[in-house]
Motif scaffolding. Structure first.
Motif, PDB file in Angstrom:
ATOM      1  N   ALA A 199       0.839  -1.191   0.000  1.00 18.70           N
ATOM      2  CA  ALA A 199       0.000   0.000   0.000  1.00 18.70           C
ATOM      3  C   ALA A 199       0.885   1.256   0.000  1.00 18.70           C
ATOM      4  CB  ALA A 199      -0.892  -0.007   1.237  1.00 18.70           C
ATOM      5  N   PRO A 200       0.454   2.308  -0.726  1.00 14.90           N
ATOM      6  CA  PRO A 200      -0.829   2.454  -1.426  1.00 14.90           C
ATOM      7  C   PRO A 200      -0.774   2.158  -2.918  1.00 14.90           C
ATOM      8  CG  PRO A 200       0.223   4.583  -1.283  1.00 14.90           C
ATOM      9  CD  PRO A 200       1.176   3.603  -0.629  1.00 14.90           C
ATOM     10  N   ALA A 201       0.356   1.653  -3.440  1.00 12.60           N
ATOM     11  CA  ALA A 201       0.532   1.505  -4.884  1.00 12.60           C
ATOM     12  C   ALA A 201      -0.563   0.703  -5.587  1.00 12.60           C
ATOM     13  CB  ALA A 201       1.898   0.888  -5.171  1.00 12.60           C
ATOM     14  N   PRO A 202      -1.139  -0.366  -4.983  1.00  7.71           N
ATOM     15  CA  PRO A 202      -2.152  -1.133  -5.723  1.00  7.71           C
ATOM     16  C   PRO A 202      -3.519  -0.459  -5.805  1.00  7.71           C
ATOM     17  CG  PRO A 202      -1.084  -2.455  -3.998  1.00  7.71           C
ATOM     18  CD  PRO A 202      -0.751  -1.035  -3.731  1.00  7.71           C
ATOM     19  N   TYR A 203      -3.748   0.608  -5.065  1.00  6.90           N
ATOM     20  CA  TYR A 203      -5.085   1.179  -4.960  1.00  6.90           C
ATOM     21  C   TYR A 203      -5.522   1.841  -6.271  1.00  6.90           C
ATOM     22  CZ  TYR A 203      -4.379   0.806   0.134  1.00  6.90           C
ATOM     23  OH  TYR A 203      -4.143   0.355   1.408  1.00  6.90           O
ATOM     24  N   PRO A 204      -6.774   1.652  -6.670  1.00  2.00           N
ATOM     25  CA  PRO A 204      -7.236   2.236  -7.935  1.00  2.00           C
ATOM     26  C   PRO A 204      -7.310   3.754  -7.921  1.00  2.00           C
ATOM     27  CG  PRO A 204      -9.052   1.165  -6.760  1.00  2.00           C
ATOM     28  CD  PRO A 204      -7.795   0.781  -6.053  1.00  2.00           C
ATOM     29  N   ASP A 205      -7.451   4.383  -6.756  1.00  5.36           N
ATOM     30  CA  ASP A 205      -7.538   5.845  -6.721  1.00  5.36           C
ATOM     31  C   ASP A 205      -6.176   6.510  -6.585  1.00  5.36           C
ATOM     32  OD1 ASP A 205      -7.012   5.155  -4.100  1.00  5.36           O
ATOM     33  OD2 ASP A 205      -8.918   5.899  -3.290  1.00  5.36           O
ATOM     34  N   VAL A 206      -5.098   5.711  -6.678  1.00  5.31           N
ATOM     35  CA  VAL A 206      -3.730   6.225  -6.630  1.00  5.31           C
ATOM     36  C   VAL A 206      -3.126   6.131  -8.026  1.00  5.31           C
ATOM     37  CG1 VAL A 206      -1.411   5.701  -5.766  1.00  5.31           C
ATOM     38  CG2 VAL A 206      -3.359   5.696  -4.200  1.00  5.31           C
ATOM     39  N   LEU A 207      -2.389   7.159  -8.422  1.00  2.27           N
ATOM     40  CA  LEU A 207      -1.677   7.142  -9.698  1.00  2.27           C
ATOM     41  C   LEU A 207      -0.314   6.511  -9.459  1.00  2.27           C
ATOM     42  CD1 LEU A 207      -2.008   8.153 -12.661  1.00  2.27           C
ATOM     43  CD2 LEU A 207      -0.719  10.172 -11.981  1.00  2.27           C
ATOM     44  N   THR A 208      -0.135   5.289  -9.930  1.00  2.71           N
ATOM     45  CA  THR A 208       1.031   4.475  -9.616  1.00  2.71           C
ATOM     46  C   THR A 208       2.065   4.564 -10.734  1.00  2.71           C
ATOM     47  OG1 THR A 208      -0.464   2.987  -8.431  1.00  2.71           O
ATOM     48  CG2 THR A 208       1.753   2.167  -8.915  1.00  2.71           C
ATOM     49  N   VAL A 209       3.334   4.757 -10.346  1.00  4.96           N
ATOM     50  CA  VAL A 209       4.387   5.078 -11.312  1.00  4.96           C
ATOM     51  C   VAL A 209       5.512   4.048 -11.265  1.00  4.96           C
ATOM     52  CG1 VAL A 209       6.019   6.843 -12.097  1.00  4.96           C
ATOM     53  CG2 VAL A 209       3.854   7.533 -11.018  1.00  4.96           C
ATOM     54  N   GLY A 210       5.849   3.509 -12.443  1.00  9.30           N
ATOM     55  CA  GLY A 210       7.005   2.639 -12.605  1.00  9.30           C
ATOM     56  C   GLY A 210       8.169   3.415 -13.193  1.00  9.30           C
ATOM     57  N   ALA A 211       9.272   2.697 -13.480  1.00  7.13           N
ATOM     58  CA  ALA A 211      10.508   3.379 -13.885  1.00  7.13           C
ATOM     59  C   ALA A 211      11.068   2.844 -15.194  1.00  7.13           C
ATOM     60  CB  ALA A 211      11.560   3.247 -12.785  1.00  7.13           C
ATOM     61  N   VAL A 212      11.581   3.786 -16.012  1.00  3.60           N
ATOM     62  CA  VAL A 212      12.333   3.442 -17.221  1.00  3.60           C
ATOM     63  C   VAL A 212      13.709   4.098 -17.135  1.00  3.60           C
ATOM     64  CG1 VAL A 212      10.289   3.177 -18.684  1.00  3.60           C
ATOM     65  CG2 VAL A 212      11.401   5.424 -18.496  1.00  3.60           C
ATOM     66  N   ASP A 213      14.617   3.655 -18.024  1.00  2.46           N
ATOM     67  CA  ASP A 213      15.946   4.262 -18.080  1.00  2.46           C
ATOM     68  C   ASP A 213      15.981   5.343 -19.162  1.00  2.46           C
ATOM     69  OD1 ASP A 213      16.170   2.936 -20.538  1.00  2.46           O
ATOM     70  OD2 ASP A 213      17.441   1.336 -19.738  1.00  2.46           O
ATOM     71  N   ARG A 214      17.167   5.871 -19.422  1.00  2.00           N
ATOM     72  CA  ARG A 214      17.259   6.981 -20.381  1.00  2.00           C
ATOM     73  C   ARG A 214      16.964   6.539 -21.812  1.00  2.00           C
ATOM     74  NH1 ARG A 214      21.617  10.356 -20.240  1.00  2.00           N
ATOM     75  NH2 ARG A 214      22.061   9.911 -18.047  1.00  2.00           N
ATOM     76  N   ASN A 215      16.928   5.224 -22.048  1.00  2.00           N
ATOM     77  CA  ASN A 215      16.572   4.696 -23.370  1.00  2.00           C
ATOM     78  C   ASN A 215      15.100   4.297 -23.447  1.00  2.00           C
ATOM     79  OD1 ASN A 215      19.246   4.877 -24.507  1.00  2.00           O
ATOM     80  ND2 ASN A 215      19.797   3.134 -23.200  1.00  2.00           N
ATOM     81  N   ARG A 216      14.320   4.739 -22.482  1.00  5.45           N
ATOM     82  CA  ARG A 216      12.883   4.456 -22.422  1.00  5.45           C
ATOM     83  C   ARG A 216      12.582   2.983 -22.193  1.00  5.45           C
ATOM     84  NH1 ARG A 216       9.610   8.571 -25.223  1.00  5.45           N
ATOM     85  NH2 ARG A 216      10.959  10.299 -25.789  1.00  5.45           N
ATOM     86  N   ARG A 217      13.536   2.245 -21.686  1.00  3.32           N
ATOM     87  CA  ARG A 217      13.335   0.827 -21.404  1.00  3.32           C
ATOM     88  C   ARG A 217      12.901   0.637 -19.962  1.00  3.32           C
ATOM     89  NH1 ARG A 217      18.706  -0.435 -24.188  1.00  3.32           N
ATOM     90  NH2 ARG A 217      19.483  -0.072 -22.087  1.00  3.32           N
ATOM     91  N   LEU A 218      11.947  -0.242 -19.762  1.00  4.76           N
ATOM     92  CA  LEU A 218      11.522  -0.584 -18.410  1.00  4.76           C
ATOM     93  C   LEU A 218      12.699  -1.145 -17.635  1.00  4.76           C
ATOM     94  CD1 LEU A 218       9.055  -0.942 -16.452  1.00  4.76           C
ATOM     95  CD2 LEU A 218       8.878  -3.276 -17.361  1.00  4.76           C
ATOM     96  N   THR A 219      12.931  -0.640 -16.428  1.00  9.22           N
ATOM     97  CA  THR A 219      14.039  -1.144 -15.621  1.00  9.22           C
ATOM     98  C   THR A 219      13.690  -2.510 -15.036  1.00  9.22           C
ATOM     99  OG1 THR A 219      13.242  -0.126 -13.580  1.00  9.22           O
ATOM    100  CG2 THR A 219      14.679   1.213 -14.994  1.00  9.22           C
ATOM    101  N   ASP A 220      14.709  -3.290 -14.748  1.00  6.73           N
ATOM    102  CA  ASP A 220      14.476  -4.600 -14.153  1.00  6.73           C
ATOM    103  C   ASP A 220      13.820  -4.485 -12.784  1.00  6.73           C
ATOM    104  OD1 ASP A 220      15.494  -5.994 -16.287  1.00  6.73           O
ATOM    105  OD2 ASP A 220      17.496  -6.247 -15.429  1.00  6.73           O
ATOM    106  N   PHE A 221      14.189  -3.443 -12.037  1.00  8.07           N
ATOM    107  CA  PHE A 221      13.694  -3.347 -10.664  1.00  8.07           C
ATOM    108  C   PHE A 221      12.263  -2.851 -10.557  1.00  8.07           C
ATOM    109  CE2 PHE A 221      16.076   0.674 -11.390  1.00  8.07           C
ATOM    110  CZ  PHE A 221      15.037   1.589 -11.224  1.00  8.07           C
ATOM    111  N   SER A 222      11.729  -2.216 -11.589  1.00  3.91           N
ATOM    112  CA  SER A 222      10.399  -1.628 -11.506  1.00  3.91           C
ATOM    113  C   SER A 222       9.342  -2.712 -11.291  1.00  3.91           C
ATOM    114  CB  SER A 222      10.094  -0.852 -12.793  1.00  3.91           C
ATOM    115  OG  SER A 222       8.891  -0.128 -12.688  1.00  3.91           O
ATOM    116  N   SER A 223       8.545  -2.577 -10.243  1.00  5.54           N
ATOM    117  CA  SER A 223       7.528  -3.587  -9.939  1.00  5.54           C
ATOM    118  C   SER A 223       6.475  -3.664 -11.036  1.00  5.54           C
ATOM    119  CB  SER A 223       6.864  -3.268  -8.598  1.00  5.54           C
ATOM    120  OG  SER A 223       7.777  -3.409  -7.539  1.00  5.54           O
ATOM    121  N   ARG A 224       5.937  -4.857 -11.210  1.00  7.34           N
ATOM    122  CA  ARG A 224       4.957  -5.133 -12.261  1.00  7.34           C
ATOM    123  C   ARG A 224       3.587  -5.454 -11.675  1.00  7.34           C
ATOM    124  NH1 ARG A 224      10.386  -4.765 -14.038  1.00  7.34           N
ATOM    125  NH2 ARG A 224      10.696  -5.808 -16.028  1.00  7.34           N
ATOM    126  N   GLY A 225       2.560  -5.293 -12.504  1.00  4.52           N
ATOM    127  CA  GLY A 225       1.231  -5.722 -12.151  1.00  4.52           C
ATOM    128  C   GLY A 225       1.017  -7.171 -12.569  1.00  4.52           C
TER     129      GLY A 225
END
Length: 328
Positions: A199-225
């Motif tokens: 909490a609170p990342a899974p909540y529908p009323d929260v704007l949840t943000v993941g991470a990319v690198d400078r090449n616009r690639r999803l980082t390995d550490f960024s949590s997934r749904g």
């Protein structure tokens, strides 16, 4: 145990906009649209803020109800660990590190020594809903009219700290009902699917943000749904090797969805500064952010149920979002 010595930044000040600010087009918003976030207040709940940092000092809202430290009861903004100074710097810092350098900020300490509890997380969320003066009673002295407009939250409350999945739901529901947008980090437990859990990342009323690198690639550490059967995260932003402010007047480079989250809060500040009629309109704001996001690179085969559970709507685009916020 004795407190650790305060963290200090040892990197020099940046020259011009940082790479992540340019990647999402925030510098174009300043130069081409003349929008920097003026008139919007961003609330930060984190390890604190170095209120004397040259990139942040001038943006503090001030008054007797813009800072709350339920851990150590410090009366002025301070930060022992550095995490909060870094994240807030990415939202509103000056000198090229922040997305909305014209916005003001208020702060609350919910992580002392990088450890929190449901009570302290709720203390700060309550303060953001209705700020109260130093030494005041939050139940009788709260001032809803002084609430910040958008909140950046680069933390999560795991079971280890005493949180069950619904522990913060009443708080985020109250904030959403008040028209305050809660932006939260997805977490750093990727690449596992279904890893957006604290909490609170899974909540529908929260704007949840993941991470990319400078090449616009999803980082390995960024949590997934997915998260509770829903697609998460909602968006991604730069979160690898992000430079920002650090205590003592210096700067540091850090990785994490913590670094990505305040940039999205900063984009919201730009949007609401450009079009004050949008302030508090959470549905339309979220729709614009999703509609204007740009593609991000994802692993081959798009695991975890598809792209939406990896990068959401895509990489936040500050320039396109502000343009959309002021059209029609």
């Amino acid at each position: 145990p004795a407190a650790a010595p305060p963290a200090r930044g040892d990197a020099p000040a940046p020259t011009g906009p940082s790479w992540n600010v340019s990647l999402i087009g925030a510098d174009r918003v300043w130069s081409e649209l003349g929008v920097t976030g003026t008139g919007v207040v961003v609330g930060s709940s984190d390890s604190g803020v170095d209120g004397r940092h040259p990139a942040l000092a001038a943006g503090f809202r001030g008054g007797d109800d813009s800072w709350y430290d339920p851990w150590e009861h410090r009366r002025t903004p301070a930060d022992r660990g550095g995490h909060g100074t870094h994240t807030l710097g990415s939202a509103v810092g000056r000198d090229g590190i922040g997305v909305a350098p014209g916005a003001r900020w208020v702060g609350c300490v919910n992580l002392d020594r990088n450890l929190g509890s449901p009570a302290r997380y709720l203390d700060c969320l309550q303060f953001m809903l209705a700020p109260f003066p130093t030494g005041g009673d939050p139940f009788t002295d709260g001032r809803p009219a002084r609430a910040p407009d958008v909140l950046t939250n680069s933390w999560g409350c795991p079971p280890l700290e005493g949180c069950d999945p619904g522990a913060l739901r009443p708080a985020t529901a109250a904030l959403a009902a008040a028209g305050i947008l809660v932006v939260a980090a997805a977490g750093n437990t990727g690449p596992y699917c279904g890893s957006i859990v604290d909490a609170p990342a899974p909540y529908p009323d929260v704007l949840t943000v993941g991470a990319v690198d400078r090449n616009r690639r999803l980082t390995d550490f960024s949590s997934r749904g997915p998260a509770g059967g829903a697609d998460k995260p909602d968006l991604v932003a730069p979160g690898a090797a992000v430079p920002s402010a650090f205590p003592g007047g210096g700067y540091a480079t850090l990785d994490g969805t913590s670094m990505a989250t305040p940039q999205v809060a900063g984009v919201v500040a730009l949007m609401w500064s450009a079009n004050p009629a949008l302030v508090g309109d959470l549905d339309r704001t979220r729709r614009i952010l999703a509609d204007t996001a740009t593609p991000a690179s994802v692993p081959a085969g798009a695991p975890c149920g598809g792209t939406r559970n990896l990068v959401g709507a895509g990489l936040v685009d500050a320039y396109a979002a502000v343009r959309a916020a002021t059209s029609g």
